[in-house]
Design a protein around this motif. Structure first.
Motif, PDB file in Angstrom:
ATOM      1  N   SER A   1      30.270  78.873  24.096  1.00 41.53           N
ATOM      2  CA  SER A   1      31.258  79.668  23.432  1.00 41.53           C
ATOM      3  C   SER A   1      30.955  80.011  22.051  1.00 41.53           C
ATOM      4  O   SER A   1      30.963  81.128  21.491  1.00 41.53           O
ATOM      5  CB  SER A   1      32.702  79.139  23.476  1.00 41.53           C
ATOM      6  N   ARG A   2      30.632  78.828  21.408  1.00 39.51           N
ATOM      7  CA  ARG A   2      30.143  79.168  19.775  1.00 39.51           C
ATOM      8  C   ARG A   2      28.627  79.954  19.877  1.00 39.51           C
ATOM      9  O   ARG A   2      28.671  80.796  19.094  1.00 39.51           O
ATOM     10  CB  ARG A   2      30.083  77.777  19.185  1.00 39.51           C
ATOM     11  N   LEU A   3      27.757  79.737  20.691  1.00 37.65           N
ATOM     12  CA  LEU A   3      26.447  80.282  20.591  1.00 37.65           C
ATOM     13  C   LEU A   3      26.812  81.844  21.056  1.00 37.65           C
ATOM     14  O   LEU A   3      26.226  82.720  20.537  1.00 37.65           O
ATOM     15  CB  LEU A   3      25.703  79.482  21.667  1.00 37.65           C
ATOM     16  N   GLN A   4      27.558  81.959  22.021  1.00 38.43           N
ATOM     17  CA  GLN A   4      28.128  83.483  22.501  1.00 38.43           C
ATOM     18  C   GLN A   4      28.694  83.990  21.354  1.00 38.43           C
ATOM     19  O   GLN A   4      28.405  85.401  20.945  1.00 38.43           O
ATOM     20  CB  GLN A   4      28.994  83.333  23.717  1.00 38.43           C
ATOM     21  N   PHE A   5      29.461  83.543  20.325  1.00 32.32           N
ATOM     22  CA  PHE A   5      29.991  84.319  19.137  1.00 32.32           C
ATOM     23  C   PHE A   5      29.115  84.512  18.242  1.00 32.32           C
ATOM     24  O   PHE A   5      29.013  85.551  17.835  1.00 32.32           O
ATOM     25  CB  PHE A   5      31.104  83.256  18.845  1.00 32.32           C
TER      26      PHE A   5
ATOM     27  N   GLY B   1      29.910  77.135  33.331  1.00 35.59           N
ATOM     28  CA  GLY B   1      29.273  78.188  34.113  1.00 35.59           C
ATOM     29  C   GLY B   1      30.147  79.708  33.679  1.00 35.59           C
ATOM     30  O   GLY B   1      29.384  80.772  33.796  1.00 35.59           O
ATOM     31  N   ASN B   2      31.085  79.668  33.265  1.00 38.57           N
ATOM     32  CA  ASN B   2      31.952  80.978  33.064  1.00 38.57           C
ATOM     33  C   ASN B   2      31.488  81.364  31.796  1.00 38.57           C
ATOM     34  O   ASN B   2      31.169  82.704  31.673  1.00 38.57           O
ATOM     35  CB  ASN B   2      33.156  80.648  32.729  1.00 38.57           C
ATOM     36  N   VAL B   3      31.122  80.612  30.811  1.00 37.81           N
ATOM     37  CA  VAL B   3      30.403  81.077  29.647  1.00 37.81           C
ATOM     38  C   VAL B   3      28.940  81.475  29.660  1.00 37.81           C
ATOM     39  O   VAL B   3      28.769  82.616  29.106  1.00 37.81           O
ATOM     40  CB  VAL B   3      30.781  80.152  28.462  1.00 37.81           C
ATOM     41  N   LEU B   4      28.208  80.670  30.395  1.00 35.62           N
ATOM     42  CA  LEU B   4      26.949  81.054  30.648  1.00 35.62           C
ATOM     43  C   LEU B   4      26.814  82.471  31.296  1.00 35.62           C
ATOM     44  O   LEU B   4      26.018  83.021  30.778  1.00 35.62           O
ATOM     45  CB  LEU B   4      26.315  79.872  31.363  1.00 35.62           C
ATOM     46  N   THR B   5      27.528  82.795  32.103  1.00 29.31           N
ATOM     47  CA  THR B   5      27.427  83.783  32.764  1.00 29.31           C
ATOM     48  C   THR B   5      27.684  85.131  31.896  1.00 29.31           C
ATOM     49  O   THR B   5      27.042  86.148  31.509  1.00 29.31           O
ATOM     50  CB  THR B   5      28.473  83.984  34.119  1.00 29.31           C
ATOM     51  N   THR B   6      28.715  84.860  31.331  1.00 28.05           N
ATOM     52  CA  THR B   6      29.190  86.218  30.120  1.00 28.05           C
ATOM     53  C   THR B   6      27.920  86.198  29.138  1.00 28.05           C
ATOM     54  O   THR B   6      27.914  87.375  28.686  1.00 28.05           O
ATOM     55  CB  THR B   6      30.610  85.990  29.452  1.00 28.05           C
ATOM     56  N   PHE B   7      27.664  85.128  28.775  1.00 33.51           N
ATOM     57  CA  PHE B   7      26.858  84.881  27.440  1.00 33.51           C
ATOM     58  C   PHE B   7      25.264  85.710  27.846  1.00 33.51           C
ATOM     59  O   PHE B   7      24.895  86.526  27.107  1.00 33.51           O
ATOM     60  CB  PHE B   7      26.347  83.252  27.107  1.00 33.51           C
ATOM     61  N   ILE B   8      24.929  85.494  29.065  1.00 35.19           N
ATOM     62  CA  ILE B   8      23.700  86.152  29.660  1.00 35.19           C
ATOM     63  C   ILE B   8      23.991  87.516  29.685  1.00 35.19           C
ATOM     64  O   ILE B   8      23.137  88.463  29.239  1.00 35.19           O
ATOM     65  CB  ILE B   8      23.361  85.464  31.202  1.00 35.19           C
ATOM     66  N   GLY B   9      25.040  88.005  30.280  1.00 32.24           N
ATOM     67  CA  GLY B   9      25.569  89.313  30.112  1.00 32.24           C
ATOM     68  C   GLY B   9      25.379  89.946  28.753  1.00 32.24           C
ATOM     69  O   GLY B   9      24.636  91.339  28.779  1.00 32.24           O
ATOM     70  N   TYR B  10      25.876  89.279  27.835  1.00 26.18           N
ATOM     71  CA  TYR B  10      25.938  89.918  26.486  1.00 26.18           C
ATOM     72  C   TYR B  10      24.342  89.860  26.072  1.00 26.18           C
ATOM     73  O   TYR B  10      23.980  91.001  24.970  1.00 26.18           O
ATOM     74  CB  TYR B  10      26.877  89.059  25.489  1.00 26.18           C
ATOM     75  N   ILE B  11      23.615  88.955  26.234  1.00 22.42           N
ATOM     76  CA  ILE B  11      22.277  88.989  25.932  1.00 22.42           C
ATOM     77  C   ILE B  11      21.647  90.170  26.357  1.00 22.42           C
ATOM     78  O   ILE B  11      20.935  91.047  25.633  1.00 22.42           O
ATOM     79  CB  ILE B  11      21.673  87.734  26.082  1.00 22.42           C
ATOM     80  N   VAL B  12      21.891  90.490  27.672  1.00 25.94           N
ATOM     81  CA  VAL B  12      21.017  91.498  28.277  1.00 25.94           C
ATOM     82  C   VAL B  12      21.458  92.999  27.722  1.00 25.94           C
ATOM     83  O   VAL B  12      20.680  93.778  27.227  1.00 25.94           O
ATOM     84  CB  VAL B  12      21.333  91.624  29.677  1.00 25.94           C
ATOM     85  N   VAL B  13      22.892  93.100  27.608  1.00 30.04           N
ATOM     86  CA  VAL B  13      23.397  94.276  27.103  1.00 30.04           C
ATOM     87  C   VAL B  13      22.915  94.608  25.408  1.00 30.04           C
ATOM     88  O   VAL B  13      22.469  95.667  25.153  1.00 30.04           O
ATOM     89  CB  VAL B  13      24.786  94.372  26.935  1.00 30.04           C
ATOM     90  N   TYR B  14      22.779  93.414  24.709  1.00 33.27           N
ATOM     91  CA  TYR B  14      22.509  93.929  23.444  1.00 33.27           C
ATOM     92  C   TYR B  14      21.338  93.844  23.153  1.00 33.27           C
ATOM     93  O   TYR B  14      20.711  94.827  22.181  1.00 33.27           O
ATOM     94  CB  TYR B  14      23.046  92.399  22.684  1.00 33.27           C
ATOM     95  N   LEU B  15      20.389  93.440  24.155  1.00 35.52           N
ATOM     96  CA  LEU B  15      18.811  93.662  23.986  1.00 35.52           C
ATOM     97  C   LEU B  15      18.558  94.988  24.646  1.00 35.52           C
ATOM     98  O   LEU B  15      17.128  95.633  24.527  1.00 35.52           O
ATOM     99  CB  LEU B  15      18.034  92.743  24.727  1.00 35.52           C
TER     100      LEU B  15
ATOM    101  N   LEU C   1      27.048  71.619  31.387  1.00 37.54           N
ATOM    102  CA  LEU C   1      27.117  72.875  30.354  1.00 37.54           C
ATOM    103  C   LEU C   1      28.431  72.697  29.491  1.00 37.54           C
ATOM    104  O   LEU C   1      29.674  72.756  30.148  1.00 37.54           O
ATOM    105  CB  LEU C   1      27.218  74.125  31.122  1.00 37.54           C
ATOM    106  N   ASP C   2      28.257  72.465  28.216  1.00 35.87           N
ATOM    107  CA  ASP C   2      29.478  72.326  27.404  1.00 35.87           C
ATOM    108  C   ASP C   2      30.198  73.686  27.031  1.00 35.87           C
ATOM    109  O   ASP C   2      29.530  74.698  26.459  1.00 35.87           O
ATOM    110  CB  ASP C   2      29.130  71.739  26.316  1.00 35.87           C
TER     111      ASP C   2
END
Length: 465
Positions: free
Chosen positions: A9-13, A403-417, A3-4
């Motif tokens: 981080s770019r995808l999350q942003f 792993g850090n970013v993937l965790t927060t990214f999934i959280g953002y996806i869920v909250v925004y959806l 996991l890069d």
């Protein structure tokens, strides 16, 4: 699979800002529209302006609240995901972002309460002033945010000491080479986006057969406004493109799909970019027109991407296609505005079901154009966060793991959806209730406001989608 953290981080942003930008793209314009309606009501005393204003104030308040929530999240990423970028640019960016909070957010927050709840508590002139202050607040916010973004695109007024940027001239920092063009092009784009939302809602109200007088007012005034704004946006886009040619030539080469330097330059309508082999496949081109459009000369030259080292070239695909999507949306919107104003004769613009359906369908085009324009600007800037000076790969937090970013990214996806569809349902409910259902139950005459009948010639019984 590795996991890069940089890619994640770019995808999350991208995920966070793509949702957030939809809100200022609407609230900046609707705040100014409300101020116009409040001013018309103050000077004319006509209840219809009050009814329409109250309707859009409710819509604005929900959108503004969603924008605040999604906007607060964004700065946290600078510390969690992009700490090296934040550390290097803090002396320039932090004051600009602070001014955005001090001048824009507080102005909006201070007067939004009066706008929402002060109708019966303050004089009419004070309510009008509150609407103006909220509108100015949204514009101030755009000013400072775009100053930050423009400085990242065309940095000026700085010196670098021990790897950190320090301002030497705040005037040059703020009014950097691309800022005036970016600000004008973006704000007008926001106004256009709002205009098409207003047209779509107005068309739905007219076709529904209730509140048709209010719908006609919205549709008529917006058509006149867009008849001026659409050509203006084309001129501003041309000026912005010329500025990009001067200060970010690699980005312009990516937008145009130019791998090889050419003079004269054809205008590439379509093609399939191949970054690996630095060639455009299956291109459809118009000879000479690229030089005329880009350099305002029939034999103007455009540098190709091969003029830069491979590791300093932006990817061609995203800006190339996104720019064409943006232009395509703009041409469709211009055609619809011209069509609507042609239909003004004998009030056909409120009786043509085909035109009204097109207005409803076109209400999302502004948002698509904004997202496409943002993609063009930001991907075209790569591989830099500060253009030509600081690479994106050197901006990410060094201790961050995938792993850090993937965790927060999934959280953002869920909250925004959850948040955005929920907010959309609230807005849809407001629109279904109609203008007078949202204003004061008693308009200034003291009598209950009643829905008006459908305009003659409109299919009042037709079920609007």
């Amino acid at each position: 699979m590795t996991l890069d953290p940089l890619i994640l981080s770019r995808l999350q942003f991208v995920w966070v800002i793509a949702w957030h930008i939809l809100l200022p793209a609407f609230t900046v314009g609707v705040a100014s529209y409300i101020a116009v309606l409040e001013g018309l009501h103050f000077w004319t005393k006509k209840p219809i302006y009050l009814q329409v204003s109250a309707f859009w104030i409710k819509i604005f308040s929900v959108s503004f609240g969603m924008g605040v929530v999604s906007g607060i999240i964004m700065p946290f990423q600078f510390g969690t995901n992009w700490s090296r970028f934040s550390d290097a640019t803090a002396n320039v960016m932090a004051p600009l972002l602070a001014y955005e909070g001090l001048t824009a957010f507080f102005l909006e927050a201070a007067f939004l309460g009066v706008l929402l709840f002060g109708r019966k508590l303050v004089p009419a002139w004070a309510h009008f002033v509150a609407a103006l202050m909220v509108a100015f607040g949204t514009l101030f916010s755009s000013f400072w945010i775009l100053a930050v973004n423009s400085w990242m695109q065309t940095p000026a007024g700085y010196e670098i000491v021990d790897g950190r940027f320090f301002p030497t001239d705040w005037w040059q920092v703020i009014f950097n080479p691309s800022f005036p063009y970016r600000l004008a092009h973006t704000v007008v784009g926001f106004y256009v986006t709002t205009g098409f939302v207003v047209m779509g809602v107005a068309a739905w109200l007219i076709r529904r057969g209730t509140f048709a007088t209010e719908g006609r007012l919205m549709l008529s005034t917006t058509l006149w406004l867009l008849l001026a704004l659409m050509p203006l946006q084309i001129v501003l886009g041309d000026l912005h493109g010329t500025n990009t040619l001067e200060h970010q030539p690699a980005k312009l080469a990516a937008i145009e799909g130019r791998y090889d330097t050419a003079s004269p330059v054809p205008l590439t309508l379509f093609g399939i970019p191949d970054d690996k082999n630095a060639v455009m496949h299956d291109e459809i081109e118009i000879p000479w027109l690229g030089s005329l459009v880009l350099t305002h000369s029939l034999d103007g030259a455009i540098k190709g991407l091969k003029e830069w080292p491979v590791d300093q070239r932006p990817p061609v695909g995203p800006p190339f296609f996104a720019f064409r999507i943006m232009v395509g949306c703009g041409l469709l919107m211009l055609a619809l505005v011209v069509w609507g104003n042609v239909l003004r004769r004998d009030e056909r613009f409120v009786r043509s079901v085909g035109f009204l359906r097109c207005c409803q369908a076109a209400s999302v085009l502004g948002f698509v154009a904004v997202l496409a324009g943002w993609t063009t600007t930001e991907v075209g800037r790569q591989p830099w966060t500060v253009y030509g000076l600081m690479r994106t790969a050197d901006s990410v937090t060094p201790s961050l793991t995938g792993g850090n970013v993937l965790t927060t990214f999934i959280g953002y996806i869920v909250v925004y959806l959850i948040m955005f569809p929920g907010g959309g349902l609230v807005l849809a409910r407001i629109i279904r209730r109609g203008p007078t259902a949202l204003g004061n139950d008693t308009i200034e005459s003291g009598r209950p406001a009643q829905p008006v009948e459908a305009l003659p010639g409109v299919l009042a019984g037709e079920a609007a989608p």
